[in-house]
Design a protein around this motif. Structure first.
Motif, mmCIF file in Angstrom:
data_model
loop_
_atom_site.group_PDB
_atom_site.id
_atom_site.type_symbol
_atom_site.label_atom_id
_atom_site.label_comp_id
_atom_site.label_asym_id
_atom_site.label_seq_id
_atom_site.Cartn_x
_atom_site.Cartn_y
_atom_site.Cartn_z
ATOM 1 N N ILE A 1 42.314 39.036 44.924
ATOM 2 C CA ILE A 1 42.970 40.344 45.011
ATOM 3 C C ILE A 1 43.684 40.529 46.357
ATOM 4 N N SER B 1 37.526 38.252 45.755
ATOM 5 C CA SER B 1 38.181 39.017 46.821
ATOM 6 C C SER B 1 39.383 38.277 47.376
ATOM 7 N N CYS C 1 38.728 45.460 47.985
ATOM 8 C CA CYS C 1 38.701 46.297 46.781
ATOM 9 C C CYS C 1 39.432 47.618 47.005
ATOM 10 N N THR D 1 37.096 46.521 39.528
ATOM 11 C CA THR D 1 37.113 46.312 40.981
ATOM 12 C C THR D 1 36.246 47.339 41.687
#
Length: 440
Positions: free
Chosen positions: A102, A99, A396, A418
């Motif tokens: 991203i 996480s 996400c 994801t």
């Protein structure tokens, strides 16, 4: 409403709301990198730690994650088995690192400088408010935990001083009431920046606890070690509860944007180095504490590991120090929660709202701590719901939304992967939070 500004107040004013580097800094970047290459490994590792350095950033990120929650990890194998607990801890570390990746990828790509700002950019202002509410709930639960732990550690110290076991409930209620009264003046303070050092002291105490547990194992227990007492696997519904409470130990995502803001020569590559080293260090510390803590007490391991060494003076000192730290941890966490609430209701400069908000937060958390002193269950709630939203669900959603906006399709592997992570981890975390309330 500038909700994103609350992140500055929450995490010790580490960011300045923007990270636009000057042209001079950009021109000097090549020279700085060359100087870094010419510096010895020992000097880079053990030299003076400067603001904005990699080491300072790694330690700051670890301090945000490592806290009182890790003291419950040795009890994980009791309900889920040792190997299962190790696997779940590794999974939680990987999810946390995923996480972070991203979030930073989206932030650098779209030039966003705070978590709340990125949520608003990708998902809209309503989701930004949802993020703020989630943050309030998360810090609210953390305050409850700190008050519970304060009373628990205080009680263990009082037992050593000769208090009768039958007075435990009285100590919980009277001690909790006195805590709220004495702590309230500190919680009313607006500037708590000087208290930030208590977080570092807490890490030092945790390191002390880790060392004495390992010493205790090798000096006092190794001769009596019986591997037949070890439960390696235990497949039951409490696995989800273990997952949720373990996940709580890897939540530090609120700090990654302030770290990015302060980091020298901030780049995605340098941020990745920070994430890798911080998460790996946390994982090693957590696994060591969990394994050695469990192997000294086995099925008798309590929910908070230092409660299992009654009469041991080294652990009594740890409990006393932790009670001291928990006293100041409450106002440190109450301050950002209050600030975010006042922003949501647009009363940032209203003194009456400030006082009312402080009173409500201080005393509502204190009452909950007195009537529901199950800290393990609250750790599961924080990790499984509020932490899961902050660390998995929102990152996400942000990534998927921005990738679709850039023309990617749902069938794209990264988007599908994801989405799968979000669904599986989210359901597991939410289930674990519920289970923790039933079985903990």
């Amino acid at each position: 409403m500038k909700i994103e500004n609350s992140e500055n107040d929450i995490y010790n004013h580490l960011q300045d709301d923007a990270i636009n580097q000057t042209q001079d800094n950009l021109d000097d970047q090549g020279q700085l990198e060359q100087n870094a290459q010419n510096t010895s490994w020992f000097a880079r590792t053990c030299g003076t730690m400067k603001k904005g350095s990699l080491r300072q950033s790694i330690i700051a990120l670890m301090c945000a994650a490592m806290g009182s929650g890790m003291l419950s990890f040795p009890s994980n194998p009791v309900q889920s088995g040792l190997i299962n607990s190790i696997i779940l801890m590794i999974i939680c570390a990987l999810l946390s690192r995923f996480s972070m990746h991203i979030l930073m990828k989206c932030a650098f790509k779209n030039n966003q400088h705070s978590y709340a700002e990125l949520v608003k950019f990708a998902l809209g202002s309503k989701m930004q408010k949802f993020y703020s509410v989630d943050m309030i709930c998360y810090t609210f639960g953390a305050i409850v935990c700190y008050q519970i732990l304060f009373i628990q550690f205080l009680w263990q110290v009082l037992l050593i001083c000769g208090f009768d076991q039958s007075y435990q409930d009285q100590v919980r209620y009277i001690g909790g009431a006195l805590f709220m009264i004495l702590n309230f003046p500190i919680s009313m303070m607006k500037d708590l920046y000087s208290l930030r050092y208590f977080t570092v002291v807490q890490i030092i105490i945790i390191a002390y606890i880790l060392v004495i547990i390992i010493i205790y194992f090798f000096t006092e227990f190794s001769n009596l070690f019986d591997d037949s007492k070890i439960v390696y696997f235990d497949f039951n519904i409490e696995l989800t509860s273990t997952f949720a409470s373990t996940f709580f130990g890897f939540i530090c995502h609120q700090l990654i944007f302030p770290i990015r803001s302060e980091l020298n020569r901030s780049s995605f590559r340098r941020m990745s180095k920070i994430f890798n080293r911080a998460i790996f260090s946390e994982l090693i510390i957590y696994l060591t504490l969990m394994i050695f803590g469990y192997l000294t007490l086995f099925q008798q391991t309590p929910k908070i590991i230092i409660d299992g060494y009654v009469g041991n003076i080294e652990f009594t000192f740890a409990q006393a120090f932790f009670a001291f730290i928990m006293f100041f941890a409450v106002p440190i966490n109450l301050n950002p929660s209050r600030y975010t609430i006042l922003q949501l209701i647009d009363k940032e400069n209203n003194w009456n709202a400030y006082v009312i908000c402080t009173v409500v937060l201080q005393y509502s958390t204190g009452i909950i701590a007195m009537i529901y002193p199950n800290v393990k269950a609250i750790f599961g709630l924080l990790g499984g719901i509020f932490g899961m939203i902050m660390v998995i669900v929102l990152p996400c959603l942000i990534y998927i939304k921005l990738e679709l906006k850039d023309g990617k399709k749902w069938l794209d592997f990264n988007i599908m992967f994801t989405f799968l992570i979000m669904i599986v981890a989210g359901i597991s975390g939410f289930t674990g939070a519920i289970v923790s309330q039933i079985y903990s």
